[in-house]
Design a protein around this motif. Structure first.
Motif, PDB file in Angstrom:
ATOM      1  N   GLY A   1       0.782  -1.228   0.000  1.00 34.25           N
ATOM      2  CA  GLY A   1       0.000   0.000   0.000  1.00 34.25           C
ATOM      3  C   GLY A   1       0.812   1.274   0.000  1.00 34.25           C
ATOM      4  N   LEU A   2       2.097   1.199  -0.380  1.00 30.95           N
ATOM      5  CA  LEU A   2       2.938   2.396  -0.352  1.00 30.95           C
ATOM      6  C   LEU A   2       2.664   3.338  -1.514  1.00 30.95           C
ATOM      7  CD1 LEU A   2       6.390   0.967   0.802  1.00 30.95           C
ATOM      8  CD2 LEU A   2       4.494   1.843   2.164  1.00 30.95           C
ATOM      9  N   GLY A   3       2.033   2.846  -2.566  1.00 28.81           N
ATOM     10  CA  GLY A   3       1.750   3.718  -3.693  1.00 28.81           C
ATOM     11  C   GLY A   3       1.232   2.954  -4.887  1.00 28.81           C
ATOM     12  N   VAL A   4       0.814   3.701  -5.891  1.00 28.58           N
ATOM     13  CA  VAL A   4       0.372   3.171  -7.173  1.00 28.58           C
ATOM     14  C   VAL A   4       1.567   3.126  -8.108  1.00 28.58           C
ATOM     15  CG1 VAL A   4      -1.129   3.624  -9.161  1.00 28.58           C
ATOM     16  CG2 VAL A   4      -1.922   4.129  -6.854  1.00 28.58           C
ATOM     17  N   THR A   5       1.607   2.149  -9.021  1.00 26.28           N
ATOM     18  CA  THR A   5       2.702   2.105  -9.979  1.00 26.28           C
ATOM     19  C   THR A   5       2.156   2.061 -11.399  1.00 26.28           C
ATOM     20  OG1 THR A   5       4.881   1.140 -10.398  1.00 26.28           O
ATOM     21  CG2 THR A   5       3.039  -0.399 -10.142  1.00 26.28           C
ATOM     22  N   ILE A   6       3.064   2.093 -12.385  1.00 20.45           N
ATOM     23  CA  ILE A   6       2.698   2.083 -13.808  1.00 20.45           C
ATOM     24  C   ILE A   6       3.384   0.896 -14.449  1.00 20.45           C
ATOM     25  CG2 ILE A   6       2.725   3.374 -15.979  1.00 20.45           C
ATOM     26  CD1 ILE A   6       3.603   5.378 -13.006  1.00 20.45           C
ATOM     27  N   ARG A   7       2.579  -0.001 -15.056  1.00 22.67           N
ATOM     28  CA  ARG A   7       3.160  -1.184 -15.674  1.00 22.67           C
ATOM     29  C   ARG A   7       2.136  -1.791 -16.634  1.00 22.67           C
ATOM     30  NH1 ARG A   7       8.595  -1.344 -15.523  1.00 22.67           N
ATOM     31  NH2 ARG A   7       9.262  -3.360 -16.344  1.00 22.67           N
ATOM     32  N   THR A   8       2.528  -2.835 -17.347  1.00 23.53           N
ATOM     33  CA  THR A   8       1.566  -3.607 -18.125  1.00 23.53           C
ATOM     34  C   THR A   8       1.038  -4.738 -17.236  1.00 23.53           C
ATOM     35  OG1 THR A   8       3.013  -5.344 -18.997  1.00 23.53           O
ATOM     36  CG2 THR A   8       3.073  -3.191 -20.131  1.00 23.53           C
ATOM     37  N   PRO A   9      -0.041  -5.411 -17.647  1.00 23.75           N
ATOM     38  CA  PRO A   9      -0.526  -6.558 -16.870  1.00 23.75           C
ATOM     39  C   PRO A   9       0.370  -7.789 -16.982  1.00 23.75           C
ATOM     40  CG  PRO A   9      -2.293  -5.601 -18.197  1.00 23.75           C
ATOM     41  CD  PRO A   9      -1.000  -5.022 -18.695  1.00 23.75           C
ATOM     42  N   LEU A  10       1.429  -7.734 -17.788  1.00 23.49           N
ATOM     43  CA  LEU A  10       2.315  -8.878 -17.988  1.00 23.49           C
ATOM     44  C   LEU A  10       3.076  -9.189 -16.706  1.00 23.49           C
ATOM     45  CD1 LEU A  10       3.297 -10.771 -20.295  1.00 23.49           C
ATOM     46  CD2 LEU A  10       5.183  -9.187 -20.639  1.00 23.49           C
ATOM     47  N   GLY A  11       2.894 -10.387 -16.177  1.00 15.21           N
ATOM     48  CA  GLY A  11       3.601 -10.800 -14.971  1.00 15.21           C
ATOM     49  C   GLY A  11       3.096 -10.168 -13.701  1.00 15.21           C
ATOM     50  N   LEU A  12       1.905  -9.584 -13.724  1.00 16.94           N
ATOM     51  CA  LEU A  12       1.356  -8.909 -12.546  1.00 16.94           C
ATOM     52  C   LEU A  12       1.049  -9.924 -11.443  1.00 16.94           C
ATOM     53  CD1 LEU A  12       0.688  -5.863 -12.270  1.00 16.94           C
ATOM     54  CD2 LEU A  12      -1.694  -6.447 -12.687  1.00 16.94           C
ATOM     55  N   PRO A  13       1.455  -9.668 -10.186  1.00 14.14           N
ATOM     56  CA  PRO A  13       1.099 -10.590  -9.098  1.00 14.14           C
ATOM     57  C   PRO A  13      -0.417 -10.682  -8.938  1.00 14.14           C
ATOM     58  CG  PRO A  13       2.819  -9.055  -8.400  1.00 14.14           C
ATOM     59  CD  PRO A  13       2.330  -8.562  -9.726  1.00 14.14           C
ATOM     60  N   ASP A  14      -0.875 -11.800  -8.400  1.00 13.88           N
ATOM     61  CA  ASP A  14      -2.311 -12.016  -8.236  1.00 13.88           C
ATOM     62  C   ASP A  14      -2.953 -11.016  -7.277  1.00 13.88           C
ATOM     63  OD1 ASP A  14      -2.097 -14.173  -9.958  1.00 13.88           O
ATOM     64  OD2 ASP A  14      -1.839 -15.633  -8.334  1.00 13.88           O
ATOM     65  N   THR A  15      -2.160 -10.428  -6.383  1.00 12.38           N
ATOM     66  CA  THR A  15      -2.699  -9.492  -5.385  1.00 12.38           C
ATOM     67  C   THR A  15      -2.883  -8.083  -5.931  1.00 12.38           C
ATOM     68  OG1 THR A  15      -0.421  -9.118  -4.641  1.00 12.38           O
ATOM     69  CG2 THR A  15      -1.736 -10.746  -3.424  1.00 12.38           C
TER      70      THR A  15
END
Length: 301
Positions: free
Chosen positions: A235-249
């Motif tokens: 919960g430290l912040g929002v990030t910017i990425r693609t959904p590729l390899g995104l953790p289930d949480t």
């Protein structure tokens, strides 16, 4: 007298896998060099062998029934084992070294299984794997320091232009990523957890926030993607990425959070012009083929 077991047709199973991974019978027909009616007949034959309906109408396309979804999982395993057996039998004499680079997004979940399968099929080929960021990987290929590299291109880019041997595999959505239940407070600066600079995703997200007049503050930076995921999960912040390899949480934020659109980014497979040998050819083909299901799950276009 005992009945003989039914043997599923390998060509039909392969057509099923390709159809489901590439968006339907028409796409499968294109990739296999057949007509759509021929693929449809194969699927009808498969239903007859199984004795269960495998497909149902879903608008203008077809979707799998529960039985079809179950069979698809087995079909993927059967086809993969068939290909691995042939590669092992034909390719044991193949040797050499392949130097390949990957983005961090693929390193934890997808990379070990792909390289493991490749090693079992070609135990005499030595693979040197490097994990890095897109621009760095592309430059290494261009310099001849890597034979192959999977790398992100430029956000908003239409095609791979860094090397003559580059191909765009798909365009992936770029998204704001946060834990389940996150709510953006419009009255406060948006907390950002980011990879350290230089990072294309970091720069792009900040530029879009500035362009929309949205205040922000950096609450966490990390040199590694695993460290970044841990911070976002905490919960430290929002990030910017693609959904590729995104953790289930974690999950991409929905539009109602009122954050700027981020567009898409190409995932490219680069090959050095000097990398002309059977070992590189084989790994190049495996990388391109095995990414199909991963890219589909990540919302690739």
């Amino acid at each position: 007298m005992a009945m003989l077991p039914t043997n599923l047709d390998m060509d039909v199973l392969r057509a099923l896998v390709i159809a489901m991974e590439h968006g339907g019978f028409a796409r499968a027909a294109e990739r296999l060099g057949r007509t759509q009616s021929a693929i449809s007949l194969q699927m009808k034959k498969l239903e007859e062998q199984v004795g269960q309906p495998l497909f149902r109408k879903a608008g203008r396309t077809v979707a799998l029934t529960d039985a079809g979804d179950l069979l698809l999982g087995y079909a993927r395993r059967i086809v993969a084992l068939n290909d691995e057996a042939l590669s092992a039998a034909r390719g044991r004499a193949m040797d050499g070294t392949v130097r390949v680079g990957f983005p961090q997004d693929l390193a934890e979940r997808w990379l070990p299984s792909v390289l493991g399968s490749f090693h079992r099929a070609h135990p005499r080929i030595h693979v040197e794997a490097q994990v890095g960021r897109g621009r760095e990987l592309r430059e290494r290929v261009a310099q001849g320091a890597l034979d192959l590299a999977l790398a992100f291109g430029e956000i908003g880019g239409e095609s791979a232009k860094t090397t003559a041997g580059a191909a765009t595999l798909a365009h992936l959505p770029v998204a704001w990523v946060a834990p389940d239940g996150f709510r953006a407070d419009r009255e406060s600066p948006l907390p950002l957890a980011l990879l350290d600079a230089p990072c294309m995703f970091r720069q792009h997200g900040i530029e879009r926030l500035d362009g929309g007049g949205r205040p922000w503050r950096i609450t966490f930076t990390s040199p590694s993607l695993s460290g970044l995921w841990a911070a976002v999960e905490a919960g430290l912040g929002v990030t910017i990425r693609t959904p590729l390899g995104l953790p289930d949480t974690l999950a991409p934020l929905e539009p109602h959070h009122d954050l700027p659109e981020l567009g898409s980014v190409p995932l490219e497979l680069h090959r050095a012009p000097s990398a002309a040998n059977p070992a590189v050819d084989r790994l190049h083909g495996i990388l391109a083929d095995s990414l199909a299901a991963v890219l589909r799950d990540a919302g690739a276009q």
